[in-house]
Design a protein around this motif. Sequence first.
Motif, short mmCIF file in Angstrom:
data_model
loop_
_atom_site.label_atom_id
_atom_site.label_comp_id
_atom_site.label_asym_id
_atom_site.label_seq_id
_atom_site.Cartn_x
_atom_site.Cartn_y
_atom_site.Cartn_z
N ALA A 102 71.58 91.97 27.39
CA ALA A 102 70.58 90.82 26.93
C ALA A 102 71.42 89.73 27.61
CB ALA A 102 70.45 90.60 25.56
N LEU A 103 72.88 89.48 27.16
CA LEU A 103 73.59 88.63 27.62
C LEU A 103 73.67 88.24 29.06
CD1 LEU A 103 75.52 85.89 26.99
CD2 LEU A 103 77.16 87.45 26.68
N MET A 104 73.97 89.54 29.72
CA MET A 104 74.15 89.72 31.27
C MET A 104 72.97 89.05 31.90
SD MET A 104 75.93 93.40 31.51
CE MET A 104 77.19 93.97 30.39
N ALA A 105 71.62 89.62 31.42
CA ALA A 105 70.60 89.21 31.96
C ALA A 105 70.38 87.85 31.96
CB ALA A 105 69.48 90.12 31.40
N ALA A 106 70.59 87.11 30.51
CA ALA A 106 70.49 85.62 30.60
C ALA A 106 71.31 85.00 31.39
CB ALA A 106 70.72 85.40 28.98
N ARG A 107 72.30 85.34 31.56
CA ARG A 107 73.29 84.60 32.38
C ARG A 107 72.72 84.87 33.98
NH1 ARG A 107 76.86 86.92 35.80
NH2 ARG A 107 77.27 88.97 34.59
N SER A 108 72.50 85.90 34.26
CA SER A 108 71.71 86.17 35.63
C SER A 108 70.45 85.55 35.70
CB SER A 108 71.50 87.72 35.97
OG SER A 108 70.92 87.91 37.12
N ASN A 109 69.77 85.37 34.74
CA ASN A 109 68.53 84.48 35.12
C ASN A 109 68.60 83.06 35.01
OD1 ASN A 109 66.74 86.78 34.79
ND2 ASN A 109 66.57 86.48 32.57
N ALA A 110 70.02 82.80 34.53
CA ALA A 110 70.27 81.29 34.66
C ALA A 110 71.23 80.88 35.94
CB ALA A 110 71.30 80.76 33.46
N GLY A 111 71.09 81.98 36.80
CA GLY A 111 71.86 81.89 38.33
C GLY A 111 73.45 81.74 38.10
N LEU A 112 74.02 82.21 36.97
CA LEU A 112 75.58 82.07 36.81
C LEU A 112 76.10 83.39 37.18
CD1 LEU A 112 75.36 79.58 33.67
CD2 LEU A 112 75.81 78.93 35.75
N SER A 113 77.41 83.06 37.76
CA SER A 113 78.32 84.37 37.87
C SER A 113 79.17 84.26 36.67
CB SER A 113 79.05 84.19 39.00
OG SER A 113 80.06 83.19 38.92
#
Length: 87
Positions: A15-26
């Motif tokens: 879920a954290l990985m997806a949230a980071r990806s959705n925010a456009g952040l590496s």
Amino acid sequence: MKICEACGRPLPNTALMAARSNAGLSLSDLAAVMHVRQATISHWETGRQNPQLPYLGKLAEALNLSLAEVLGLFTEPEALSEQGIHA
């Protein structure tokens, strides 16, 4: 931290990985915004560690999430609802 019932090891925080990806952040982008090492973010995502309380607000801001949503990334939904928090 979510633990595998079968083997007892920490589960990856997808879920954290997806949230980071959705925010456009590496990984490195989020680490820079949070003022932590990239390894710290990696530990959060692999389930080896959870962020300390002072980082939760910064994480919410960086990921464009509410604090309740961020808490939901690291806590079982049942535990949150028992405390009256709905993510």
